[in-house]
Design an enzyme around this catalytic site. Structure first.
Site, PDB file in Angstrom:
ATOM      1  N   LYS A 138       0.824  -1.210   0.000  1.00  0.00           N
ATOM      2  CA  LYS A 138       0.000   0.000   0.000  1.00  0.00           C
ATOM      3  C   LYS A 138       0.865   1.269   0.000  1.00  0.00           C
ATOM      4  O   LYS A 138       2.075   1.208   0.250  1.00  0.00           O
ATOM      5  CB  LYS A 138      -0.940  -0.041   1.214  1.00  0.00           C
ATOM      6  N   TYR A 181     -12.330  -2.439  -4.109  1.00  0.00           N
ATOM      7  CA  TYR A 181     -12.814  -2.662  -2.737  1.00  0.00           C
ATOM      8  C   TYR A 181     -14.339  -2.635  -2.656  1.00  0.00           C
ATOM      9  O   TYR A 181     -14.876  -2.317  -1.591  1.00  0.00           O
ATOM     10  CB  TYR A 181     -12.220  -1.612  -1.804  1.00  0.00           C
ATOM     11  N   ASN A 185      -2.117   0.115   6.872  1.00  0.00           N
ATOM     12  CA  ASN A 185      -1.579  -1.154   7.377  1.00  0.00           C
ATOM     13  C   ASN A 185      -0.664  -1.871   6.383  1.00  0.00           C
ATOM     14  O   ASN A 185      -0.544  -3.095   6.409  1.00  0.00           O
ATOM     15  CB  ASN A 185      -2.725  -2.059   7.856  1.00  0.00           C
ATOM     16  N   HIS A 236      -2.115  -5.289   1.411  1.00  0.00           N
ATOM     17  CA  HIS A 236      -3.353  -6.028   1.170  1.00  0.00           C
ATOM     18  C   HIS A 236      -2.996  -7.434   0.737  1.00  0.00           C
ATOM     19  O   HIS A 236      -2.005  -7.627   0.038  1.00  0.00           O
ATOM     20  CB  HIS A 236      -4.143  -5.341   0.034  1.00  0.00           C
ATOM     21  N   GLU A 270      -9.661 -10.489  -7.577  1.00  0.00           N
ATOM     22  CA  GLU A 270      -8.604  -9.484  -7.468  1.00  0.00           C
ATOM     23  C   GLU A 270      -7.448  -9.680  -8.454  1.00  0.00           C
ATOM     24  O   GLU A 270      -6.912  -8.700  -8.978  1.00  0.00           O
ATOM     25  CB  GLU A 270      -8.052  -9.486  -6.030  1.00  0.00           C
TER      26      GLU A 270
HETATM   27  P1  IDP Z   1      -7.952  -6.911   5.590  1.00  0.00           P
HETATM   28  O1  IDP Z   1      -7.159  -5.971   4.701  1.00  0.00           O
HETATM   29  O2  IDP Z   1      -7.147  -7.391   6.764  1.00  0.00           O
HETATM   30  O3  IDP Z   1      -8.595  -8.048   4.822  1.00  0.00           O
HETATM   31  P2  IDP Z   1     -10.616  -5.707   5.721  1.00  0.00           P
HETATM   32  O4  IDP Z   1     -11.534  -5.815   6.886  1.00  0.00           O
HETATM   33  O5  IDP Z   1     -10.936  -6.499   4.499  1.00  0.00           O
HETATM   34  O6  IDP Z   1      -9.132  -6.049   6.247  1.00  0.00           O
HETATM   35  O7  IDP Z   1     -10.522  -4.154   5.348  1.00  0.00           O
HETATM   36  C1  IDP Z   1      -9.908  -3.739   4.151  1.00  0.00           C
HETATM   37  C2  IDP Z   1      -9.007  -2.553   4.441  1.00  0.00           C
HETATM   38  O8  IDP Z   1      -9.804  -1.465   4.895  1.00  0.00           O
HETATM   39  C3  IDP Z   1      -7.992  -2.775   5.561  1.00  0.00           C
HETATM   40  O9  IDP Z   1      -6.813  -3.434   5.143  1.00  0.00           O
HETATM   41  C4  IDP Z   1      -7.709  -1.336   6.006  1.00  0.00           C
HETATM   42  O10 IDP Z   1      -6.788  -0.676   5.144  1.00  0.00           O
HETATM   43  C5  IDP Z   1      -9.081  -0.695   5.858  1.00  0.00           C
HETATM   44  N1  IDP Z   1      -9.825  -0.738   7.139  1.00  0.00           N
HETATM   45  C6  IDP Z   1     -10.413  -1.810   7.727  1.00  0.00           C
HETATM   46  N2  IDP Z   1     -10.994  -1.481   8.880  1.00  0.00           N
HETATM   47  C7  IDP Z   1     -10.786  -0.148   9.049  1.00  0.00           C
HETATM   48  C8  IDP Z   1     -11.144   0.798  10.076  1.00  0.00           C
HETATM   49  O11 IDP Z   1     -11.787   0.468  11.071  1.00  0.00           O
HETATM   50  N3  IDP Z   1     -10.728   2.074   9.896  1.00  0.00           N
HETATM   51  C9  IDP Z   1     -10.020   2.476   8.782  1.00  0.00           C
HETATM   52  N4  IDP Z   1      -9.661   1.623   7.802  1.00  0.00           N
HETATM   53  C10 IDP Z   1     -10.028   0.328   7.930  1.00  0.00           C
HETATM   54 MG    MG Z   2     -10.096  -8.117   3.367  1.00  0.00          MG
END
Ligand code: IDP
Ligand code: MG
Length: 140
Positions: free
Chosen positions: A9, A49, A115, A118, A129
């Site tokens: 990212k 997304y 984070n 992805h 994807e």
């Molecule tokens: P993942 O990437 O671990 O699969 P997902 O729940 O699929 O997590 O969420 C996709 C992306 O959305 C996350 O990687 C993160 O960048 C963002 N995200 C998820 N939850 C939050 C939140 O509570 N606040 C802000 N961004 C979030």
């Molecule tokens: Mg996810």
């Protein structure tokens, strides 16, 4: 053999962590079957997304993912989808630092949104994807 998609990212690209992250997957035994750097348009990030369109963080996620270049790769290996998810760690980077300090999000992520990486979370998401990002000609 199974294939999965990763996207390094904008935060991790900005930090100069691309080489270290790719090397971790190579050291773990995965083969890189496709690789490129690009910047998402808003429409592309929204579509990538789309499963999260009703979530409260959707707009923030699209803004973050379009904020700078990303590096995407297709990784191949046994049980690649689940194993790569284990190597990246929990969604929240702070939780990752507490419970899984050797993961990529623990090392390079900031918080739950920014984070670092992805990875496809299921066979179904990988099959959406991978062709979203890479044409057949771009994969070896
Ligand atoms: P993942 O990437 O671990 O699969 P997902 O729940 O699929 O997590 O969420 C996709 C992306 O959305 C996350 O990687 C993160 O960048 C963002 N995200 C998820 N939850 C939050 C939140 O509570 N606040 C802000 N961004 C979030
Ligand atoms: Mg996810």
């Amino acid at each position: 053999m199974e294939r999965t998609l990763i996207i390094i990212k904008p935060d991790a690209v900005q930090k100069g962590a691309v080489g270290k992250i790719l090397d971790r997957f190579i050291q773990e035994g995965f083969e890189i079957k496709a690789l490129k750097m690009f910047r998402f348009t808003e429409e592309q990030a929204k579509q990538f997304y789309i499963v999260h369109r009703e979530r409260p963080f959707y707009k923030e996620l699209v803004e973050f993912m379009t904020s700078g270049p990303v590096v995407a790769a297709v990784l191949e290996g046994e049980d690649a989808i689940q194993r790569v998810r284990e190597i990246i760690g929990p969604t929240d980077s702070e939780e990752a630092r507490r419970v899984a300090p050797d993961t990529i999000r623990a090392k390079y992520g900031t918080d739950k949104g920014q984070n670092a990486i992805h990875a496809s979370d299921s066979k179904e998401s990988a099959s959406y994807e991978i062709p979203f990002i890479f044409s057949a000609l771009e994969q070896i």
